[in-house]
Motif scaffolding. Structure first.
Motif, PDB file in Angstrom:
ATOM      1  N   ARG A  19      -9.819   4.742   0.834  1.00  0.00           N
ATOM      2  CA  ARG A  19      -9.014   4.229  -0.259  1.00  0.00           C
ATOM      3  C   ARG A  19      -9.353   5.006  -1.517  1.00  0.00           C
ATOM      4  NH1 ARG A  19      -8.281  -2.157  -2.024  1.00  0.00           N
ATOM      5  NH2 ARG A  19      -6.906  -1.782  -3.814  1.00  0.00           N
ATOM      6  N   SER A  34      -1.673  -2.421  -5.835  1.00  0.00           N
ATOM      7  CA  SER A  34      -1.469  -1.925  -4.473  1.00  0.00           C
ATOM      8  C   SER A  34      -2.566  -0.945  -4.091  1.00  0.00           C
ATOM      9  CB  SER A  34      -0.106  -1.209  -4.372  1.00  0.00           C
ATOM     10  OG  SER A  34       0.921  -2.003  -4.895  1.00  0.00           O
ATOM     11  N   GLU A  35      -2.861  -0.879  -2.812  1.00  0.00           N
ATOM     12  CA  GLU A  35      -3.830   0.094  -2.306  1.00  0.00           C
ATOM     13  C   GLU A  35      -3.203   1.486  -2.310  1.00  0.00           C
ATOM     14  OE1 GLU A  35      -5.046  -0.944   1.592  1.00  0.00           O
ATOM     15  OE2 GLU A  35      -5.539  -3.017   1.082  1.00  0.00           O
ATOM     16  N   ILE A  36      -4.003   2.484  -2.684  1.00  0.00           N
ATOM     17  CA  ILE A  36      -3.610   3.887  -2.541  1.00  0.00           C
ATOM     18  C   ILE A  36      -4.612   4.501  -1.567  1.00  0.00           C
ATOM     19  CG2 ILE A  36      -3.053   6.041  -3.692  1.00  0.00           C
ATOM     20  CD1 ILE A  36      -1.385   3.770  -4.749  1.00  0.00           C
ATOM     21  N   SER A  63       0.823  -1.208   0.000  1.00  0.00           N
ATOM     22  CA  SER A  63       0.000   0.000   0.000  1.00  0.00           C
ATOM     23  C   SER A  63       0.856   1.256   0.000  1.00  0.00           C
ATOM     24  CB  SER A  63      -0.930   0.023   1.216  1.00  0.00           C
ATOM     25  OG  SER A  63      -0.168   0.116   2.419  1.00  0.00           O
ATOM     26  N   ILE A  64       0.260   2.335  -0.505  1.00  0.00           N
ATOM     27  CA  ILE A  64       0.822   3.679  -0.406  1.00  0.00           C
ATOM     28  C   ILE A  64      -0.216   4.530   0.311  1.00  0.00           C
ATOM     29  CG2 ILE A  64       1.569   5.731  -1.664  1.00  0.00           C
ATOM     30  CD1 ILE A  64       2.465   3.918  -3.935  1.00  0.00           C
ATOM     31  N   THR A  65       0.201   5.171   1.409  1.00  0.00           N
ATOM     32  CA  THR A  65      -0.720   5.983   2.197  1.00  0.00           C
ATOM     33  C   THR A  65      -0.290   7.434   2.160  1.00  0.00           C
ATOM     34  OG1 THR A  65      -1.242   4.143   3.683  1.00  0.00           O
ATOM     35  CG2 THR A  65      -1.709   6.364   4.484  1.00  0.00           C
ATOM     36  N   GLN A  75      -5.653   7.487   1.607  1.00  0.00           N
ATOM     37  CA  GLN A  75      -5.360   8.750   2.265  1.00  0.00           C
ATOM     38  C   GLN A  75      -5.826   8.648   3.715  1.00  0.00           C
ATOM     39  OE1 GLN A  75      -7.416  11.691  -0.131  1.00  0.00           O
ATOM     40  NE2 GLN A  75      -9.256  11.614   1.126  1.00  0.00           N
ATOM     41  N   ALA A 109      -4.288   7.905  -8.983  1.00  0.00           N
ATOM     42  CA  ALA A 109      -2.923   7.620  -8.543  1.00  0.00           C
ATOM     43  C   ALA A 109      -1.862   8.429  -9.299  1.00  0.00           C
ATOM     44  CB  ALA A 109      -2.634   6.127  -8.637  1.00  0.00           C
ATOM     45  N   ALA A 168      -1.097   1.174  -8.951  1.00  0.00           N
ATOM     46  CA  ALA A 168      -2.425   1.217  -8.329  1.00  0.00           C
ATOM     47  C   ALA A 168      -3.236  -0.039  -8.618  1.00  0.00           C
ATOM     48  CB  ALA A 168      -3.179   2.450  -8.816  1.00  0.00           C
ATOM     49  N   GLU A 203      -1.833  12.090  -7.934  1.00  0.00           N
ATOM     50  CA  GLU A 203      -1.480  12.167  -6.520  1.00  0.00           C
ATOM     51  C   GLU A 203      -0.014  11.807  -6.292  1.00  0.00           C
ATOM     52  OE1 GLU A 203      -3.157  13.356  -4.000  1.00  0.00           O
ATOM     53  OE2 GLU A 203      -4.844  13.844  -5.301  1.00  0.00           O
ATOM     54  N   LEU A 204       0.481  10.791  -6.969  1.00  0.00           N
ATOM     55  CA  LEU A 204       1.859  10.368  -6.763  1.00  0.00           C
ATOM     56  C   LEU A 204       2.856  11.337  -7.388  1.00  0.00           C
ATOM     57  CD1 LEU A 204       1.593   6.492  -7.207  1.00  0.00           C
ATOM     58  CD2 LEU A 204       1.401   7.873  -5.129  1.00  0.00           C
TER      59      LEU A 204
END
Length: 302
Positions: A234, A274-276, A219-221, A278, A240, A271, A243-244
């Motif tokens: 999520r 993997s989970e993205i 994941s990326i938080t 916030q 993605a 994405a 935001e990234l």
């Protein structure tokens, strides 16, 4: 000349990284040597270390980074770094080499880079992003205190292997602020002063236990202040890329149209697997420790 490992690469260098980086006997991937750099790097960037703004330059063969009073750096073809000291000590030189300098080399090698922290939980990696002060390094330190490997606290390198994202472990050392040391009640005997400033300290994890192989990305938080209006949720994969891109860690001059196209394609792949998320950061160190326990329990039982 000695050989060391950082970001999955074997570095052959005249700089002494003993006790900081794992040693290597593998074939050399990158040469790091002292030399003279006549080319100019005078384009301003948003990159600051020790309160000094880095300036950027580019030639047909090299990317250039300069910190006044620290040193000049030339990075070529993803396999060579030349540095020219400007009166700094070796500890500071090591710090700068292992930050945006090696980041430029990883960029040349085609890795997907983010300004953030990453930890290894079980067999997977969790990445935390945020604006300065959002708590990404403090969050990583909380996982580190709980016994998990901190893969990086600054430069996250993601590689796509068979189109699946993995985090490349950086090196066993990470930086933490003094208030984090106090808030997490970290043993001072594990620390040494950082060369980046009096309010930062260095934690060196056991070299023998630090991961050498890429870790699958779970994941990326995106972390936000506790008073933010953002919801804990999520995000949809289609957001993605945008935001990234906000967390690109290198000079903005590298954000060419060709790079943007590659970034969007790779971000969508990331994405997909993997989970993205916030998340409003936990409010206070007690809540942060509870967050680490909760996430750990969820990963163990998932």
């Amino acid at each position: 000349m000695r050989k060391y490992v950082a970001f999955g690469l074997t570095l052959e260098t005249d700089v002494n990284f003993t006790g900081i980086l794992q040693e290597s006997t593998a074939k050399t991937d990158v040469f790091i040597n002292e030399g003279t750099i006549p080319e100019k790097a005078n384009r301003p960037t948003r990159i600051h270390r020790r309160g000094v703004m880095a300036t950027f330059g580019q030639t047909a063969a090299s990317l250039l980074l300069n910190w006044a009073g620290i040193g000049k750096f030339s990075i070529s073809e993803g396999n060579e770094i030349v540095y020219q000291q400007a009166g700094t000590d070796e500890g500071t030189l090591r710090l700068f080499l292992l930050s945006e300098v090696i980041g430029l080399l990883l960029h040349q090698r085609g890795l997907f880079l983010l300004h953030g922290s990453a930890v290894k939980l079980g067999d997977e990696a969790l990445v935390f992003l945020g604006v300065p002060g959002a708590g990404k390094s403090t969050t990583a330190a909380a996982f580190g205190k709980a016994g998990y490997a901190v893969l990086t606290d600054d430069l996250v390198a993601i590689q796509l292997i068979d189109n699946k994202p993995v985090v490349v472990p950086a090196f066993p050392q990470y930086k933490i602020w003094k208030n984090t040391v106090d808030g997490l009640k970290i043993d001072n005997s594990l620390l040494e002063p950082s060369f980046e400033g009096a309010t930062k300290f260095l934690v060196t994890q056991p070299l023998a236990n630090f991961p050498r192989t890429p870790v699958p990305l779970r994941s990326i938080t995106l972390l936000y202040p506790t008073n933010s209006r953002k919801k804990n949720e999520r995000l949809k994969p289609l957001v993605a890329p945008v935001e990234l891109l906000k967390h690109f860690p290198l000079p903005s001059q590298l954000l060419t149209s060709q790079y943007i196209q590659t970034h969007f394609k790779d971000a969508l792949r990331i994405a997909q697997f993997s989970e993205i998320n916030q998340l409003k950061r936990p409010d206070g160190f007690e809540a942060l420790n509870q967050f680490v326990q909760t996430v750990s329990a969820q990963r163990i039982h998932s």
